[in-house]
Design a protein around this motif. Structure first.
Motif, PDB file in Angstrom:
ATOM      1  N   VAL A  41       0.833  -1.195   0.000  1.00  0.00           N
ATOM      2  CA  VAL A  41       0.000   0.000   0.000  1.00  0.00           C
ATOM      3  C   VAL A  41       0.868   1.246   0.000  1.00  0.00           C
ATOM      4  CG1 VAL A  41      -1.688   1.318   1.310  1.00  0.00           C
ATOM      5  CG2 VAL A  41      -1.928  -1.160   1.110  1.00  0.00           C
ATOM      6  N   THR A  42       1.924   1.228   0.845  1.00  0.00           N
ATOM      7  CA  THR A  42       2.817   2.374   0.928  1.00  0.00           C
ATOM      8  C   THR A  42       3.507   2.629  -0.399  1.00  0.00           C
ATOM      9  OG1 THR A  42       3.202   1.919   3.265  1.00  0.00           O
ATOM     10  CG2 THR A  42       4.782   3.353   2.151  1.00  0.00           C
ATOM     11  N   THR A  43       3.909   1.549  -1.081  1.00  0.00           N
ATOM     12  CA  THR A  43       4.618   1.681  -2.352  1.00  0.00           C
ATOM     13  C   THR A  43       3.692   2.086  -3.489  1.00  0.00           C
ATOM     14  OG1 THR A  43       6.226   0.010  -1.672  1.00  0.00           O
ATOM     15  CG2 THR A  43       6.063   0.470  -4.027  1.00  0.00           C
ATOM     16  N   LEU A  44       2.475   1.569  -3.474  1.00  0.00           N
ATOM     17  CA  LEU A  44       1.584   1.775  -4.604  1.00  0.00           C
ATOM     18  C   LEU A  44       0.968   3.170  -4.653  1.00  0.00           C
ATOM     19  CD1 LEU A  44      -0.284  -1.644  -4.814  1.00  0.00           C
ATOM     20  CD2 LEU A  44       1.623  -0.811  -6.204  1.00  0.00           C
ATOM     21  N   TRP A  45       0.862   3.841  -3.527  1.00  0.00           N
ATOM     22  CA  TRP A  45       0.291   5.186  -3.568  1.00  0.00           C
ATOM     23  C   TRP A  45       1.107   6.128  -4.431  1.00  0.00           C
ATOM     24  CZ3 TRP A  45      -4.309   6.878  -3.120  1.00  0.00           C
ATOM     25  CH2 TRP A  45      -5.205   6.301  -2.239  1.00  0.00           C
ATOM     26  N   PRO A  46       2.449   6.213  -4.262  1.00  0.00           N
ATOM     27  CA  PRO A  46       3.233   7.078  -5.157  1.00  0.00           C
ATOM     28  C   PRO A  46       3.142   6.647  -6.616  1.00  0.00           C
ATOM     29  CG  PRO A  46       4.506   6.473  -3.214  1.00  0.00           C
ATOM     30  CD  PRO A  46       3.283   5.616  -3.202  1.00  0.00           C
ATOM     31  N   VAL A  52      -0.516  -1.110 -11.802  1.00  0.00           N
ATOM     32  CA  VAL A  52      -1.134   0.054 -11.174  1.00  0.00           C
ATOM     33  C   VAL A  52      -0.803   1.319 -11.965  1.00  0.00           C
ATOM     34  CG1 VAL A  52      -1.085   1.540  -9.129  1.00  0.00           C
ATOM     35  CG2 VAL A  52      -1.227  -0.940  -8.872  1.00  0.00           C
ATOM     36  N   ALA A  95      -3.676   3.534 -13.728  1.00  0.00           N
ATOM     37  CA  ALA A  95      -3.803   4.938 -13.324  1.00  0.00           C
ATOM     38  C   ALA A  95      -3.680   5.859 -14.531  1.00  0.00           C
ATOM     39  CB  ALA A  95      -2.739   5.278 -12.284  1.00  0.00           C
ATOM     40  N   LEU A 142       0.573   5.129  -8.023  1.00  0.00           N
ATOM     41  CA  LEU A 142      -0.756   5.525  -8.482  1.00  0.00           C
ATOM     42  C   LEU A 142      -0.773   7.002  -8.861  1.00  0.00           C
ATOM     43  CD1 LEU A 142      -3.770   4.740  -8.821  1.00  0.00           C
ATOM     44  CD2 LEU A 142      -4.096   5.452  -6.443  1.00  0.00           C
ATOM     45  N   ILE A 143      -0.187   7.830  -8.001  1.00  0.00           N
ATOM     46  CA  ILE A 143      -0.148   9.269  -8.271  1.00  0.00           C
ATOM     47  C   ILE A 143       0.688   9.562  -9.505  1.00  0.00           C
ATOM     48  CG2 ILE A 143       0.629  11.497  -7.372  1.00  0.00           C
ATOM     49  CD1 ILE A 143      -0.045  10.429  -4.561  1.00  0.00           C
TER      50      ILE A 143
END
Length: 219
Positions: A7-12, A165, A169, A14-15
């Motif tokens: 989750v921590t890795t995928l947020w950046p 991802v 995105a 995704l953005i």
């Protein structure tokens, strides 16, 4: 990678995918101008199908370059620092060139496409074809991916997830803008494809490219 780490890795990621998707989608060039004109002459479903055709190619190119980037991660790591700087410089150059071209062409008037009735499937296929032949999109995504921002320290499965991802995105971002253009064509005719619309969206795209360059240079 663990679930929390994922989750921590995928947020950046995704953005980054969303920003990259908008960066390539925002300029109202020949394809987007054609989409607006087509949407102005056809039912909404036809314009929407064309918009999704463009977005599918953008997302597909993002996914392909994301997967390719994960395969060469081991080769990139020894030169990660210099490559990150070089990639940022490439983005700056692309942003400057895009803004300069849009400024020079701000008074140019584009030709209008002839009216030809299309079904939604035909519109989708047509826009997939005319978008896929543009090498600029895949080159841009390749620069972003190989710049190091999307190559996390993870196992192959985790890196594949990151690439997926990023691709999804980019697709969502591109689809949202292309659908907005199609809706604009339906409601406002060719306003967005005029000189001012082309200049504004090109400058916005250049700004997003510069933002990506800054992110790449951050430790």
């Amino acid at each position: 990678m663990s679930a929390a780490a994922s989750v921590t890795t995928l947020w950046p990621v995704l953005i980054a995918g969303v920003v990259a998707g908008y960066a390539v989608a925002l300029p109202v060039g020949p394809v987007a101008s054609y989409l607006v004109g087509l949407a102005a002459r056809h039912p909404w479903r036809v314009g929407a199908a064309g918009a999704l055709g463009i977005a599918v190619v953008d997302g597909g190119y993002a996914l392909i370059t994301g997967l390719f980037g994960t395969l060469v991660a081991g080769l990139v790591q020894p030169v990660e620092g210099p490559l990150r700087i070089a990639s940022a410089l490439v983005l700056v150059v692309l942003a400057a060139r895009g803004a300069r071209t849009a400024w020079r062409e701000r008074t140019a008037s584009g030709g209008e496409a002839r009216a030809d009735p299309l079904s939604a499937p035909r519109a989708f296929a047509r826009f997939v074809a005319i978008t896929a032949i543009n090498p600029g999109t895949v080159l841009f995504f390749a620069v972003v991916v190989t710049g190091g921002a999307l190559l996390p320290d993870a196992d192959p499965a985790g890196r594949t997830l990151v690439a997926a991802v990023f691709g999804v995105a980019a697709f969502v971002a591109s689809a949202s803008w292309q659908l907005a253009l199609a809706l604009g064509g339906t409601l406002l005719g060719r306003v967005l494809s005029g000189p001012r619309g082309r200049l504004g969206t090109a400058l916005a795209s250049s700004g997003l490219m510069l933002a990506l360059a800054v992110v790449m240079l951050l430790p």
